[in-house]
Design a protein around this motif. Structure first.
Motif, PDB file in Angstrom:
ATOM      1  N   VAL A 136      21.299   0.989  53.377  1.00 17.45           N
ATOM      2  CA  VAL A 136      20.418   0.250  52.346  1.00 17.45           C
ATOM      3  C   VAL A 136      20.252   1.309  51.127  1.00 17.45           C
ATOM      4  CG1 VAL A 136      17.927   0.273  52.260  1.00 17.45           C
ATOM      5  CG2 VAL A 136      18.685   0.146  53.989  1.00 17.45           C
ATOM      6  N   GLY A 137      20.492   0.273  49.767  1.00 20.32           N
ATOM      7  CA  GLY A 137      20.672   1.029  48.851  1.00 20.32           C
ATOM      8  C   GLY A 137      19.817  -0.015  47.818  1.00 20.32           C
ATOM      9  N   ASP A 138      19.456   0.143  46.700  1.00 22.00           N
ATOM     10  CA  ASP A 138      19.463  -0.254  45.318  1.00 22.00           C
ATOM     11  C   ASP A 138      20.694  -0.410  44.426  1.00 22.00           C
ATOM     12  OD1 ASP A 138      19.489   2.118  43.705  1.00 22.00           O
ATOM     13  OD2 ASP A 138      17.111   2.055  43.809  1.00 22.00           O
ATOM     14  N   HIS A 139      21.561  -0.917  43.220  1.00 23.32           N
ATOM     15  CA  HIS A 139      22.218  -1.184  42.380  1.00 23.32           C
ATOM     16  C   HIS A 139      23.065   0.263  42.136  1.00 23.32           C
ATOM     17  CE1 HIS A 139      18.311  -0.292  40.259  1.00 23.32           C
ATOM     18  NE2 HIS A 139      19.426   0.238  39.210  1.00 23.32           N
ATOM     19  N   THR A 140      22.051   1.075  42.319  1.00 23.08           N
ATOM     20  CA  THR A 140      23.065   2.447  42.435  1.00 23.08           C
ATOM     21  C   THR A 140      23.895   2.987  43.196  1.00 23.08           C
ATOM     22  OG1 THR A 140      20.738   3.916  43.087  1.00 23.08           O
ATOM     23  CG2 THR A 140      21.208   3.280  40.435  1.00 23.08           C
ATOM     24  N   ALA A 141      23.552   2.483  44.413  1.00 23.38           N
ATOM     25  CA  ALA A 141      23.739   3.503  46.375  1.00 23.38           C
ATOM     26  C   ALA A 141      24.881   2.018  46.057  1.00 23.38           C
ATOM     27  CB  ALA A 141      22.715   3.559  46.433  1.00 23.38           C
ATOM     28  N   LEU A 142      25.352   1.276  45.479  1.00 26.39           N
ATOM     29  CA  LEU A 142      26.259   0.149  45.109  1.00 26.39           C
ATOM     30  C   LEU A 142      28.005   0.398  45.771  1.00 26.39           C
ATOM     31  CD1 LEU A 142      27.240  -2.757  46.371  1.00 26.39           C
ATOM     32  CD2 LEU A 142      27.317  -3.509  44.012  1.00 26.39           C
ATOM     33  N   PRO A 143      27.736   1.524  44.975  1.00 25.54           N
ATOM     34  CA  PRO A 143      29.750   2.095  44.691  1.00 25.54           C
ATOM     35  C   PRO A 143      29.533   2.789  46.314  1.00 25.54           C
ATOM     36  CG  PRO A 143      28.562   2.215  42.924  1.00 25.54           C
ATOM     37  CD  PRO A 143      27.704   1.773  43.263  1.00 25.54           C
ATOM     38  N   VAL A 144      28.901   3.806  46.467  1.00 22.00           N
ATOM     39  CA  VAL A 144      28.931   4.528  47.941  1.00 22.00           C
ATOM     40  C   VAL A 144      28.305   3.541  49.244  1.00 22.00           C
ATOM     41  CG1 VAL A 144      26.592   5.796  47.934  1.00 22.00           C
ATOM     42  CG2 VAL A 144      28.225   6.406  48.938  1.00 22.00           C
ATOM     43  N   ILE A 145      27.788   2.833  49.164  1.00 21.04           N
ATOM     44  CA  ILE A 145      27.760   1.907  50.057  1.00 21.04           C
ATOM     45  C   ILE A 145      29.023   1.180  50.157  1.00 21.04           C
ATOM     46  CG2 ILE A 145      26.976  -0.331  51.284  1.00 21.04           C
ATOM     47  CD1 ILE A 145      24.179   1.001  50.122  1.00 21.04           C
ATOM     48  N   SER A 146      29.179   0.698  49.275  1.00 23.11           N
ATOM     49  CA  SER A 146      30.759  -0.174  49.354  1.00 23.11           C
ATOM     50  C   SER A 146      31.859   0.484  50.042  1.00 23.11           C
ATOM     51  CB  SER A 146      31.324  -0.574  47.607  1.00 23.11           C
ATOM     52  OG  SER A 146      30.253  -1.223  46.934  1.00 23.11           O
ATOM     53  N   VAL A 213      20.211   5.706  53.688  1.00 20.36           N
ATOM     54  CA  VAL A 213      19.155   4.999  52.278  1.00 20.36           C
ATOM     55  C   VAL A 213      19.245   5.452  50.851  1.00 20.36           C
ATOM     56  CG1 VAL A 213      16.894   4.444  51.767  1.00 20.36           C
ATOM     57  CG2 VAL A 213      17.861   4.777  54.028  1.00 20.36           C
ATOM     58  N   ALA A 214      19.892   5.321  50.042  1.00 15.01           N
ATOM     59  CA  ALA A 214      19.821   5.650  48.715  1.00 15.01           C
ATOM     60  C   ALA A 214      19.315   4.645  47.605  1.00 15.01           C
ATOM     61  CB  ALA A 214      21.251   5.574  48.455  1.00 15.01           C
ATOM     62  N   CYS A 215      17.940   5.413  46.617  1.00 12.80           N
ATOM     63  CA  CYS A 215      17.526   4.513  46.351  1.00 12.80           C
ATOM     64  C   CYS A 215      16.566   4.650  44.870  1.00 12.80           C
ATOM     65  CB  CYS A 215      16.944   2.973  46.487  1.00 12.80           C
ATOM     66  SG  CYS A 215      15.725   3.883  48.594  1.00 12.80           S
ATOM     67  N   GLU A 216      15.923   4.403  44.764  1.00 14.09           N
ATOM     68  CA  GLU A 216      14.408   4.632  43.741  1.00 14.09           C
ATOM     69  C   GLU A 216      13.607   5.709  44.120  1.00 14.09           C
ATOM     70  OE1 GLU A 216      10.581   4.981  41.789  1.00 14.09           O
ATOM     71  OE2 GLU A 216      10.982   4.185  43.179  1.00 14.09           O
ATOM     72  N   TYR A 217      12.751   6.333  43.834  1.00 14.33           N
ATOM     73  CA  TYR A 217      12.281   7.256  44.307  1.00 14.33           C
ATOM     74  C   TYR A 217      10.906   6.956  45.366  1.00 14.33           C
ATOM     75  CZ  TYR A 217       8.607  11.245  45.212  1.00 14.33           C
ATOM     76  OH  TYR A 217       8.096  12.805  45.115  1.00 14.33           O
ATOM     77  N   LYS A 218      10.190   6.121  45.152  1.00 14.70           N
ATOM     78  CA  LYS A 218       8.938   5.259  46.051  1.00 14.70           C
ATOM     79  C   LYS A 218       9.569   4.561  46.389  1.00 14.70           C
ATOM     80  CE  LYS A 218       5.160   5.464  41.943  1.00 14.70           C
ATOM     81  NZ  LYS A 218       5.264   3.850  41.382  1.00 14.70           N
ATOM     82  N   LEU A 241      18.205   9.415  50.589  1.00 10.41           N
ATOM     83  CA  LEU A 241      18.520   9.992  49.262  1.00 10.41           C
ATOM     84  C   LEU A 241      17.706   9.525  48.068  1.00 10.41           C
ATOM     85  CD1 LEU A 241      21.944  10.361  49.518  1.00 10.41           C
ATOM     86  CD2 LEU A 241      20.122  12.398  50.283  1.00 10.41           C
ATOM     87  N   SER A 242      17.405  10.437  47.102  1.00  3.02           N
ATOM     88  CA  SER A 242      16.069   9.416  45.669  1.00  3.02           C
ATOM     89  C   SER A 242      17.472   9.676  44.868  1.00  3.02           C
ATOM     90  CB  SER A 242      15.197   9.945  45.859  1.00  3.02           C
ATOM     91  OG  SER A 242      14.624   9.392  44.875  1.00  3.02           O
TER      92      SER A 242
END
Length: 264
Positions: A136-146, A213-218, A241-242
């Motif tokens: 699970v991740g937002d735009h910032t985690a797309l590289p590592v999830i890829s 999971v890697a995304c925004e803090y909240k 991870l935040s």
């Protein structure tokens, strides 16, 4: 007896190629003395040092704590690819305007522009063994999830939930055949938290699981609280991870995000 600190590998690399993967993702291929990072692997974290002026020859700044010079701009990124034969290192950047120093650098980067890159030699695995995976991740985690999707065995089963700005930011990802990808669209990342709903509505199989999971803090905090109430948490391995905090720079939110990470 304490072990030795991991050796820091560092180099000044130059932009070889730049291309937009989508409206909000820029891939930059760097070239130079890549052999310095001989112990590095695809998916490892790296620290980039952003130059303040691309017109001047870049010199790696001193990282000593007692150094009185101006504090360098250092950010953490995923090593998207490293090619020792062709001496290139690839990093994918999120393009979200020029308020962020790294986004600004990537948007304005041209062939020959320089970037400082640091890495530590380490042996931490990219993921843990399990029968089922949830990434699970937002735009910032797309590289590592890829990278995870590329590196997982072909027979792996699981699901990836990825939040990006719009349908135009959907990337074609290499993945195991039994892996499902759910794309979520959020034009106001951080301001709106959409990942928690997608996470909580995902059915979990009764088997060993690895949940990343890697995304925004909240969003990370909400998902962490929800996961603690899962009935079969003891069967799962979690890594939550935040990567950033809405409304704050990476430097100002680093300590708060680090403390939240320790709670995992």
């Amino acid at each position: 007896m304490f072990g030795k600190k991991p050796q820091i590998m560092k180099a000044i690399l130059s932009v070889k190629e730049k291309k937009y993967l989508s409206p909000h993702f820029i891939r930059i291929i760097l070239e130079g003395d890549i052999n310095v990072f001989s112990d590095a692997k695809i998916g490892d974290n790296n620290k980039i040092i952003v130059p303040t002026n691309n017109k001047e020859t870049f010199i790696l700044p001193s990282l000593e704590k007692n150094n009185n010079s101006e504090k360098p701009i250092i950010r953490t990124y995923t090593t998207r690819n490293i090619d020792f034969l062709n001496k290139t290192l690839t990093i994918d950047f999120v393009a979200h305007g020029e308020d962020s120093p790294t986004s600004k650098w990537a948007i304005n980067a041209e062939k020959g522009h320089q970037l400082g890159v640091l890495m530590k030699a380490k042996s931490k695995p990219l993921y843990l063994d399990a029968n089922w995976y949830l990434l699970v991740g937002d735009h910032t985690a797309l590289p590592v999830i890829s990278v995870m999707l590329e590196k997982l065995p072909k027979e792996t089963k699981g699901k990836a939930i990825i939040e990006v700005h719009s349908p135009e930011d959907i990337l074609e990802l290499k993945k195991p055949v039994g892996f499902e990808i759910e794309w979520i669209f959020n034009k106001n990342p951080g301001k709106e938290q959409k990942l928690i709903d997608a996470f909580s509505s995902t059915p979990f199989p009764n088997c060993s699981k690895y949940i990343f999971v890697a995304c925004e803090y909240k969003s990370a905090k909400q998902i962490r609280e929800y996961s603690r109430n899962m009935e079969d948490t003891h069967l799962s391995s979690f890594q939550i991870l935040s990567y950033w905090k809405y409304g704050q720079s990476e430097d100002s939110s680093a300590e708060e995000r680090r403390k939240e990470r320790i709670k995992n």
